[in-house]
Design an enzyme around this catalytic site. Structure first.
Site, PDB file in Angstrom:
ATOM      1  N   THR A  51      48.404  24.962  42.254  1.00  0.00           N
ATOM      2  CA  THR A  51      49.135  24.374  41.132  1.00  0.00           C
ATOM      3  C   THR A  51      49.699  23.011  41.499  1.00  0.00           C
ATOM      4  OG1 THR A  51      49.684  26.548  40.224  1.00  0.00           O
ATOM      5  CG2 THR A  51      51.068  24.704  39.555  1.00  0.00           C
ATOM      6  N   ASP A  85      44.736  39.761  54.094  1.00  0.00           N
ATOM      7  CA  ASP A  85      45.654  39.680  52.955  1.00  0.00           C
ATOM      8  C   ASP A  85      46.000  41.107  52.537  1.00  0.00           C
ATOM      9  OD1 ASP A  85      47.245  38.470  51.103  1.00  0.00           O
ATOM     10  OD2 ASP A  85      45.637  37.882  49.752  1.00  0.00           O
TER      11      ASP A  85
END
Length: 509
Positions: free
Chosen positions: A207, A260
């Site tokens: 972002t 992850d």
């Protein structure tokens, strides 16, 4: 000894450099990769020792420090420093117990995370911790202890408001720039939404990378605070806010190892949001064949873990399971994604409808955190704000306040070099590999080259004939273009078949 700045980025690891012929090196019995302590002006850092044989890098009588370590010392080049053997981190006993598979308590995790945040662990020790917590699932209380410790060891923002909202996606879906639409929609509604975001690590754009096409994102916190007070929101890089610093260090090990685990994901995301001062969070968990989460049972297990830890941390959490079968929008890469965002904000007929609809639904869920809004009304409120142009006005105000880059989405500056990837069969698009398309975009230069990336022409369910364009790749450098071309020649990332082959998805909107 004299301090020397060695301009090497060691990515969240403090490294010290000594010349092999240095008298101190020989007298102290140092060896490569041992831990040393560097002191100056009452400040100290721990660092991993690298030994050099080239006097042009570090000479005898000099101590070299990597970029991160030099910044932490806070003294000038040439300043006198002392170097000595370092004591092992206090938490090493707890680390060894975790390596052996034992359950740790709250104080154990606090000690480990404090040492990680203060750069007391080497990359080897960090890797041992990451693997140990990944190898066997930590129970939910351990995940809470880890999250709580990560918040405690960094800065925690206080916006002096009972309602501070945010949205986060667990990642893995290219082009998913809903935050850049959600913030101005929610802010235009009057809710506080200070969005501090990350830069891309393994994706074609974060972002912050995409917002940087429109405005400055590296701003001092005092300025961001003023922007949030004046406009109810911001879209900035969170790297200067010192929020959950241990998370940044752990990520530097997790990403290269492609680890992850659910425990680490929960602790990473929630610690950052709580440290940023959020009181209410909407969490996006996409499901798809090439998403991080690939089945509903897996998504529900992850949801329950997020909800348990968030409840213990007094964070109001709304988990939304979304369609992760393909990239969101058309553009993948900073400029292309910024183009899509601005087209949605301007209600341009060329705007990608999937990006618009997803942003509206997520924004609607956040708007329903407002006690004056009835459940189920959020989507229509968000749609009215977008359709009326209020979201665009709010976004323009935030961009101006952060420092506009004067981006023209009608004539975006894309990479000068390009090629097209074509369909090799007739039928409909039945699959788009998120990971593969993201890798093509990165090889083309994204996100470092803002105009590089992939522009999708076909999406799931679209009919194609042999020779039709599936997507275009943009690059600025011939080597990048060739790497991307070679990968897409091996596999386009698209699967073409019959309508009956389209993957089903279960979403919760």
């Amino acid at each position: 000894m004299a301090l020397r700045r060695v301009a090497i980025d060691t990515y969240h690891e403090n490294v010290v450099y000594l010349n092999r012929d240095c008298a101190v090196y020989r007298a102290e019995g140092f060896q490569a990769l041992s831990k040393v302590e560097v002191r100056a002006n009452g400040r100290k850092i721990l660092a991993t020792l690298n030994v050099v044989d080239d006097g042009s890098i570090v000479g005898c009588g000099e101590v070299g420090l990597s970029e991160d370590a030099f910044a932490q010392m806070g003294v000038d080049n040439g300043h006198t420093v002392s170097v000595s053997q370092a004591e092992p981190p206090e938490s090493m006993g707890a680390l060894f117990r975790k390596i052996n598979g034992e359950r740790l308590n709250k104080n154990d995790f606090l000690a480990i995370v404090r040492d990680i945040a203060h750069h007391h662990y080497s990359k080897i020790e960090l890797t041992a911790f990451v693997v140990a917590t990944n190898r066997g699932e930590m129970d939910r209380d351990e995940v809470f202890y880890l999250t709580d410790a990560m918040v405690a060891c960094g800065r925690r923002l206080d916006w002096r408001s009972n309602l501070v909202v945010d949205k986060h996606c667990i990642g893995g879906i290219p082009g998913n720039r809903t935050s850049m639409l959600l913030v101005p929609i929610v802010a235009a509604h009057g809710m506080l939404c200070p969005k501090t975001s990350s830069r891309a690590i393994t994706s074609p754009a974060g972002t912050a990378d995409t917002m940087e096409v429109l405005a400055n994102v590296e701003l001092p916190f005092d300025q961001l605070s003023d922007i949030v007070r004046d406009h109810h929101g911001c879209l900035a890089w969170g790297g200067t806010a010192d929020l959950s610093p241990a998370d940044d260090v752990l990520i530097s090990v997790e990403r290269p190892l492609s680890l992850d685990s659910p425990a680490q994901m929960v602790a990473s995301i929630l610690s950052k949001k709580i440290a940023a001062g959020s009181t209410h969070l909407v969490l996006d968990i996409p499901i798809g064949p090439t998403a991080k989460v690939r089945s509903m049972p897996e998504a529900q297990r992850l949801r329950r873990l997020f909800e348990y830890v968030a409840s213990r941390m007094h964070l109001s959490l709304d988990v939304v399971i979304t369609d992760g079968r393909q990239p969101i929008g058309f553009g993948i890469g900073p400029v292309l994604e910024a183009r899509d965002v601005m087209r949605v904000l301007e209600n341009d007929p060329r705007a990608p409808n999937d990006l618009r609809q997803k942003a509206l639904r997520l924004a609607g869920r956040l708007i329903e955190c407002d006690p004056d809004v009835r459940g189920g009304e959020g989507f229509s409120i968000a749609r009215d704000i977008l359709d009326s142009g209020r979201a665009l006005s709010c976004m323009n105000a935030i961009v101006q306040a952060q420092g506009s880059k004067h981006f023209n989405h009608n004539q975006p500056k894309l990479g000068a070099l390009t090629f097209e990837v074509l369909a090799h069969a007739n039928g409909v698009v039945t699959g788009i590999d998120n990971l593969h398309i993201a890798r093509v975009a990165r090889l083309a230069g994204a996100p470092k080259v803002q105009g590089a990336g992939v522009d999708l022409v076909r999406k799931l369910g679209d009919a194609v004939s042999m020779g039709d364009v599936l997507y275009r790749v943009y690059a600025d450098f011939s080597t990048d273009l060739e790497f991307a071309r070679q990968l897409s020649n091996k596999f386009s990332g698209y699967t073409v078949g019959g309508v009956e082959d389209l993957p089903h998805v279960f979403v919760e909107f």
